[in-house]
Design a protein around this motif. Sequence first.
Motif, PDB file in Angstrom:
ATOM      1  N   CYS A  63       0.864  -1.194   0.000  1.00  0.00           N
ATOM      2  CA  CYS A  63       0.000   0.000   0.000  1.00  0.00           C
ATOM      3  C   CYS A  63       0.896   1.239   0.000  1.00  0.00           C
ATOM      4  O   CYS A  63       1.894   1.284   0.716  1.00  0.00           O
ATOM      5  CB  CYS A  63      -0.879  -0.020   1.253  1.00  0.00           C
ATOM      6  SG  CYS A  63      -1.660   1.556   1.639  1.00  0.00           S
ATOM      7  N   CYS A  75       0.656   2.718   3.928  1.00  0.00           N
ATOM      8  CA  CYS A  75       1.077   1.964   5.114  1.00  0.00           C
ATOM      9  C   CYS A  75       2.035   0.815   4.811  1.00  0.00           C
ATOM     10  O   CYS A  75       2.684   0.293   5.708  1.00  0.00           O
ATOM     11  CB  CYS A  75      -0.148   1.432   5.861  1.00  0.00           C
ATOM     12  SG  CYS A  75      -0.972   0.058   5.036  1.00  0.00           S
ATOM     13  N   CYS A 117      -4.539   0.475   0.477  1.00  0.00           N
ATOM     14  CA  CYS A 117      -5.204  -0.710   1.036  1.00  0.00           C
ATOM     15  C   CYS A 117      -6.569  -0.357   1.624  1.00  0.00           C
ATOM     16  O   CYS A 117      -6.896   0.820   1.805  1.00  0.00           O
ATOM     17  CB  CYS A 117      -4.322  -1.346   2.107  1.00  0.00           C
ATOM     18  SG  CYS A 117      -4.321  -0.442   3.661  1.00  0.00           S
ATOM     19  N   CYS A 149      -6.378   1.866   4.927  1.00  0.00           N
ATOM     20  CA  CYS A 149      -6.042   3.281   4.705  1.00  0.00           C
ATOM     21  C   CYS A 149      -7.184   4.006   4.004  1.00  0.00           C
ATOM     22  O   CYS A 149      -7.370   5.203   4.186  1.00  0.00           O
ATOM     23  CB  CYS A 149      -4.768   3.403   3.880  1.00  0.00           C
ATOM     24  SG  CYS A 149      -3.282   2.963   4.800  1.00  0.00           S
TER      25      CYS A 149
END
Length: 196
Positions: A54, A57, A66, A69
């Motif tokens: 991602c 993160c 993702c 997030c």
Amino acid sequence: MTSLERVVASLAKLPGLGRKSASRVAYHLLRADPAFVRTLAADIVAVREKMRPCRQCGMYAETDTCGICADPSRDPSVVCVVEQSWDVETIEATREFRGRYHVLMGVLSPIDGIGPNDIRLGSLLERVRADGIKEVILATNPTVEGEATAALISAQVRELGVTATQLAHGLPMGSDLEYSDRLTVSRALRARVRLN
Ligand SMILES: [Zn+2]
């Protein structure tokens, strides 16, 4: 080499699978539903080709950002720092945490030549600087490397005026005190909580 021998040789290279287990899996596949085997083979290819970290993160996802997030209900002011993507699953399984994550994709390990620039530390500090993060929870593993990594991150986060906390290290549930090692007991003693 037959295809069976090649499958056994490849499976035996996977973590946790010795030659014997590899052979057992291969013989299982030999007699399994062809549709199952075809799907499994396609998924193995897809996992390598489609999953990527991602952008925010670092957790593996099939999209640039993702699901966590991208989820507006997750608190962006609390970030839990873990070593690997699979650690996110472990914490998510508790259903206790409603913040977001940052996956380091490794841990400091001078012996292996892994320094601060080899893990996703810079991107964490960028997030702390830019994102209005109030608390960074360090959930690295309770190993020498995990502790050193947590100590470094907490110092750098503190410099940015943000609180760093760490998961309490305690005694494993369901096991007896006498079977716990000295370090675990001493950590548990220090992290004791008041009951009344
Ligand atoms: Zn993410």
